[in-house]
Design an enzyme around this catalytic site. Structure first.
Site, mmCIF file in Angstrom:
data_model
loop_
_atom_site.group_PDB
_atom_site.id
_atom_site.type_symbol
_atom_site.label_atom_id
_atom_site.label_comp_id
_atom_site.label_asym_id
_atom_site.label_seq_id
_atom_site.Cartn_x
_atom_site.Cartn_y
_atom_site.Cartn_z
ATOM 1 N N ARG A 163 67.449 24.240 10.710
ATOM 2 C CA ARG A 163 66.287 24.056 9.818
ATOM 3 C C ARG A 163 65.405 22.899 10.287
ATOM 4 N NH1 ARG A 163 68.623 28.043 8.668
ATOM 5 N NH2 ARG A 163 69.359 28.705 6.634
ATOM 6 N N SER A 237 66.716 27.945 -0.912
ATOM 7 C CA SER A 237 67.635 26.791 -0.892
ATOM 8 C C SER A 237 66.829 25.506 -0.999
ATOM 9 C CB SER A 237 68.417 26.758 0.422
ATOM 10 O OG SER A 237 69.048 27.991 0.627
ATOM 11 N N GLU A 333 65.478 20.584 1.753
ATOM 12 C CA GLU A 333 64.876 21.473 2.752
ATOM 13 C C GLU A 333 63.408 21.732 2.376
ATOM 14 O OE1 GLU A 333 67.167 25.015 3.981
ATOM 15 O OE2 GLU A 333 65.345 26.159 3.565
HETATM 16 P P1 FAD Z 1 54.803 27.178 3.139
HETATM 17 O O1 FAD Z 1 55.719 26.976 1.996
HETATM 18 O O2 FAD Z 1 53.417 27.589 2.838
HETATM 19 O O3 FAD Z 1 54.776 25.865 4.018
HETATM 20 C C1 FAD Z 1 55.964 25.206 4.370
HETATM 21 C C2 FAD Z 1 55.621 24.027 5.291
HETATM 22 O O4 FAD Z 1 55.103 24.522 6.526
HETATM 23 C C3 FAD Z 1 54.516 23.142 4.714
HETATM 24 O O5 FAD Z 1 54.799 21.818 5.069
HETATM 25 C C4 FAD Z 1 53.247 23.623 5.394
HETATM 26 O O6 FAD Z 1 52.277 22.602 5.543
HETATM 27 C C5 FAD Z 1 53.758 24.060 6.754
HETATM 28 N N1 FAD Z 1 53.006 25.188 7.326
HETATM 29 C C6 FAD Z 1 53.028 26.471 6.922
HETATM 30 N N2 FAD Z 1 52.290 27.241 7.749
HETATM 31 C C7 FAD Z 1 51.767 26.409 8.680
HETATM 32 C C8 FAD Z 1 50.932 26.604 9.816
HETATM 33 N N3 FAD Z 1 50.449 27.809 10.173
HETATM 34 N N4 FAD Z 1 50.599 25.511 10.556
HETATM 35 C C9 FAD Z 1 51.062 24.285 10.219
HETATM 36 N N5 FAD Z 1 51.877 24.049 9.176
HETATM 37 C C10 FAD Z 1 52.219 25.100 8.412
HETATM 38 N N6 FAD Z 1 64.203 29.977 4.514
HETATM 39 C C11 FAD Z 1 65.109 30.235 5.479
HETATM 40 O O7 FAD Z 1 65.116 29.590 6.533
HETATM 41 N N7 FAD Z 1 66.049 31.213 5.330
HETATM 42 C C12 FAD Z 1 66.111 31.979 4.215
HETATM 43 O O8 FAD Z 1 66.954 32.850 4.121
HETATM 44 C C13 FAD Z 1 65.179 31.723 3.166
HETATM 45 N N8 FAD Z 1 65.228 32.419 2.023
HETATM 46 C C14 FAD Z 1 64.344 32.156 1.022
HETATM 47 C C15 FAD Z 1 64.426 32.898 -0.159
HETATM 48 C C16 FAD Z 1 63.532 32.660 -1.198
HETATM 49 C C17 FAD Z 1 63.628 33.477 -2.469
HETATM 50 C C18 FAD Z 1 62.514 31.702 -1.031
HETATM 51 C C19 FAD Z 1 61.495 31.470 -2.115
HETATM 52 C C20 FAD Z 1 62.425 30.938 0.142
HETATM 53 C C21 FAD Z 1 63.358 31.158 1.170
HETATM 54 N N9 FAD Z 1 63.321 30.426 2.371
HETATM 55 C C22 FAD Z 1 64.218 30.700 3.370
HETATM 56 C C23 FAD Z 1 62.324 29.373 2.556
HETATM 57 C C24 FAD Z 1 60.939 29.903 3.070
HETATM 58 O O9 FAD Z 1 60.850 31.290 2.883
HETATM 59 C C25 FAD Z 1 60.722 29.589 4.547
HETATM 60 O O10 FAD Z 1 60.801 28.211 4.783
HETATM 61 C C26 FAD Z 1 59.360 30.085 5.047
HETATM 62 O O11 FAD Z 1 59.306 30.003 6.451
HETATM 63 C C27 FAD Z 1 58.182 29.315 4.448
HETATM 64 O O12 FAD Z 1 56.997 30.002 4.809
HETATM 65 P P2 FAD Z 1 55.635 29.762 4.053
HETATM 66 O O13 FAD Z 1 54.576 30.466 4.811
HETATM 67 O O14 FAD Z 1 55.765 30.139 2.628
HETATM 68 O O15 FAD Z 1 55.466 28.197 4.195
HETATM 69 P P1 NAP Z 2 76.537 32.510 1.389
HETATM 70 O O1 NAP Z 2 76.661 33.770 2.160
HETATM 71 O O2 NAP Z 2 77.022 32.455 -0.030
HETATM 72 O O3 NAP Z 2 77.207 31.317 2.211
HETATM 73 C C1 NAP Z 2 77.136 29.968 1.727
HETATM 74 C C2 NAP Z 2 76.871 29.052 2.890
HETATM 75 O O4 NAP Z 2 77.941 29.127 3.811
HETATM 76 C C3 NAP Z 2 75.611 29.431 3.619
HETATM 77 O O5 NAP Z 2 74.684 28.453 3.338
HETATM 78 C C4 NAP Z 2 76.002 29.521 5.078
HETATM 79 O O6 NAP Z 2 75.326 28.595 5.912
HETATM 80 C C5 NAP Z 2 77.471 29.252 5.137
HETATM 81 N N1 NAP Z 2 78.114 30.414 5.780
HETATM 82 C C6 NAP Z 2 78.603 31.525 5.185
HETATM 83 N N2 NAP Z 2 79.162 32.355 6.089
HETATM 84 C C7 NAP Z 2 78.997 31.769 7.290
HETATM 85 C C8 NAP Z 2 79.368 32.126 8.595
HETATM 86 N N3 NAP Z 2 80.008 33.269 8.873
HETATM 87 N N4 NAP Z 2 79.047 31.270 9.589
HETATM 88 C C9 NAP Z 2 78.406 30.135 9.336
HETATM 89 N N5 NAP Z 2 78.024 29.743 8.114
HETATM 90 C C10 NAP Z 2 78.331 30.537 7.098
HETATM 91 O O7 NAP Z 2 74.994 32.041 1.383
HETATM 92 P P2 NAP Z 2 73.763 32.584 0.586
HETATM 93 O O8 NAP Z 2 73.230 31.490 -0.235
HETATM 94 O O9 NAP Z 2 74.043 33.905 -0.059
HETATM 95 O O10 NAP Z 2 72.716 32.811 1.768
HETATM 96 C C11 NAP Z 2 72.940 33.795 2.729
HETATM 97 C C12 NAP Z 2 72.137 33.469 3.972
HETATM 98 O O11 NAP Z 2 70.737 33.441 3.653
HETATM 99 C C13 NAP Z 2 72.476 32.109 4.559
HETATM 100 O O12 NAP Z 2 72.395 32.209 5.951
HETATM 101 C C14 NAP Z 2 71.381 31.208 4.025
HETATM 102 O O13 NAP Z 2 71.072 30.147 4.905
HETATM 103 C C15 NAP Z 2 70.205 32.160 3.919
HETATM 104 N N6 NAP Z 2 69.321 31.742 2.827
HETATM 105 C C16 NAP Z 2 68.512 30.680 3.037
HETATM 106 C C17 NAP Z 2 67.652 30.259 2.044
HETATM 107 C C18 NAP Z 2 66.701 29.120 2.305
HETATM 108 O O14 NAP Z 2 65.816 28.905 1.491
HETATM 109 N N7 NAP Z 2 66.868 28.399 3.380
HETATM 110 C C19 NAP Z 2 67.630 30.912 0.819
HETATM 111 C C20 NAP Z 2 68.499 31.970 0.641
HETATM 112 C C21 NAP Z 2 69.352 32.399 1.642
HETATM 113 P P3 NAP Z 2 73.864 28.886 6.550
HETATM 114 O O15 NAP Z 2 72.915 28.633 5.442
HETATM 115 O O16 NAP Z 2 73.780 27.855 7.624
HETATM 116 O O17 NAP Z 2 73.824 30.291 7.053
#
Ligand code: FAD
Ligand code: NAP
Length: 337
Positions: A163, A237, A333
């Site tokens: 991340r 998250s 995050e």
């Molecule tokens: P924004 O929220 O609009 O911006 C985020 C940041 O990036 C801000 O600081 C903004 O200034 C900057 N930014 C955005 N676009 C640009 C650009 N073109 N140039 C410069 N700066 C920019 N994230 C994960 O990694 N894994 C997941 O599984 C995941 N699941 C999610 C599930 C849900 C339900 C939600 C709501 C979020 C989840 N996220 C997840 C977080 C999010 O979706 C990601 O971080 C996504 O990449 C954000 O994109 P955005 O366009 O909405 O960014």
């Molecule tokens: P989950 O499957 O309940 O697992 C909980 C945590 O354990 C996760 O955060 C994941 O880390 C870690 N994990 C589970 N299995 C793993 C494996 N085989 N190897 C390494 N790490 C493992 O998690 P969840 O909340 O339902 O999310 C599922 C996936 O979607 C995850 O990868 C999570 O990162 C992603 N997600 C991200 C966001 C976001 O906003 N960033 C939101 C929703 C879901 P990792 O997170 O490092 O994978």
């Protein structure tokens, strides 16, 4: 040239659904709008907005909010094994995933249904279900706000981490991402190591999955576990999963036998932040319209009219409570605006 709007509500363009204004707001629809002269006329500081799915608004946003709406997906080159695809920063991430699946190009199917735009994907190196976007990124094009030049860096120069990337570190605040080039595979290697995917495929009796099956499994799991921002405000998250030393982990294990963990390169251990928060009794917590999701403690939620400051304060309380019990300082995050 930009068309500037004053006091624009951001309520519908942040997935937390927080009701705050941008003092000045404009849209970036074409790269040609980006000139030194046009940018200098915008009241600063500049806040670049994608889909608003990784931000928490804690008050009116001063300066100018520039919403990236650059569109377009094109193939740059292809070989027998792979294809280079360039997607403009304002494309919806999940649309790109569907486009790749439609062409049977593998690499990003595990990242299905992640909200937001293509341009934000490299910034925090989006990841889910055992895959990180860095694995498919070839190059990122951006506008450098310091010298007003269009530049590109290759994946090796992006310093991708968990991340994390150069865009959250050295380059922070000084760029607008314009497009991302992805290298997708014509001979996809399926990534099924994340337990829940196999279980979902088994549930449907799928023995020889395609990339489309993998994406469908991820979509089903996500829909069953995560709150839909259109129904309950959230930004996914809220915290990163902490990575701690093996010694610290062993110490914690003596007191908490069932603490889950995943090994990380460099003899470190990743501990799910959701588990730590849950242990402290926060799962399902609700106070007014702010709370912690009842099925996933890592997700803070807005049930209606919670303010960003209230949600930030709740996150502070959670950080302190986890720190007191586990000596682990959770990092947010979500970007605080
Ligand atoms: P924004 O929220 O609009 O911006 C985020 C940041 O990036 C801000 O600081 C903004 O200034 C900057 N930014 C955005 N676009 C640009 C650009 N073109 N140039 C410069 N700066 C920019 N994230 C994960 O990694 N894994 C997941 O599984 C995941 N699941 C999610 C599930 C849900 C339900 C939600 C709501 C979020 C989840 N996220 C997840 C977080 C999010 O979706 C990601 O971080 C996504 O990449 C954000 O994109 P955005 O366009 O909405 O960014
Ligand atoms: P989950 O499957 O309940 O697992 C909980 C945590 O354990 C996760 O955060 C994941 O880390 C870690 N994990 C589970 N299995 C793993 C494996 N085989 N190897 C390494 N790490 C493992 O998690 P969840 O909340 O339902 O999310 C599922 C996936 O979607 C995850 O990868 C999570 O990162 C992603 N997600 C991200 C966001 C976001 O906003 N960033 C939101 C929703 C879901 P990792 O997170 O490092 O994978």
């Amino acid at each position: 040239m930009f068309h500037l709007h004053s006091n624009q509500s951001l309520r519908l363009i942040n997935t937390f659904g927080v009701d705050e204004m941008a003092v000045n707001f404009c849209s970036l629809d074409e790269e040609a709008q980006l000139t030194e002269d046009a940018l200098n006329k915008l009241p600063g500081p500049l806040h670049v907005l994608g889909g608003g799915s990784n931000i928490l608004l804690t008050g009116p946003v001063g300066g100018t909010v520039l919403r990236n709406q650059l569109k377009g997906i094109k193939v740059i080159s292809e070989s027998a094994e792979s294809v280079l695809v360039e997607a403009a920063a304002g494309e919806i991430w999940h649309d790109l995933v569907l486009y790749a699946i439609g062409n049977n190009w593998g690499g990003i199917e595990n990242l299905a249904l992640i909200p937001g735009t293509v341009g934000a994907a490299p910034i925090q190196n989006i990841g889910a279900y055992g895959v990180e976007v860095k694995e498919t990124i070839d190059r990122v094009w951006y506008y450098d706000l310091k010298d007003h030049q269009i530049k590109s860096i290759n994946a090796g120069e992006c310093s991708f981490g968990y991340r994390d990337s150069v865009f959250k570190q050295e380059l922070k605040g000084g760029y607008i991402i314009l497009s991302v080039i992805f290298k997708l595979s014509k001979m996809p290697q399926l990534r099924l190591d994340y337990g829940a995917i196999r279980a979902e495929l088994d549930k449907h009796g799928i023995k020889m999955p395609t990339i489309s099956d993998v994406a469908q499994s991820v979509i089903s799991i996500r829909r069953s576990k995560l709150p839909d921002p259109l129904v309950t405000g959230n930004a996914g998250s809220f915290f990163k999963n902490p990575v701690i030393s093996e010694d610290h982990f062993e110490e914690l294990k003596t007191e908490h036998e069932d603490i889950p963990s995943f090994p990380v390169a460099g003899s470190k251990v990743k501990v799910p932040a959701g588990w730590l928060i849950e242990q402290d009794g926060w799962k399902g917590y609700r106070d007014g319209d702010k709370g912690v999701h009842p099925h996933q403690a890592l997700v803070l939620v807005n049930y209606g009219n919670a303010g960003g400051k209230e949600i930030l304060e709740l996150s502070e309380r959670i950080i302190n409570s986890v720190h007191k019990r586990f000596k682990i300082k959770l990092e947010r995050e979500v970007q605080i605006w």
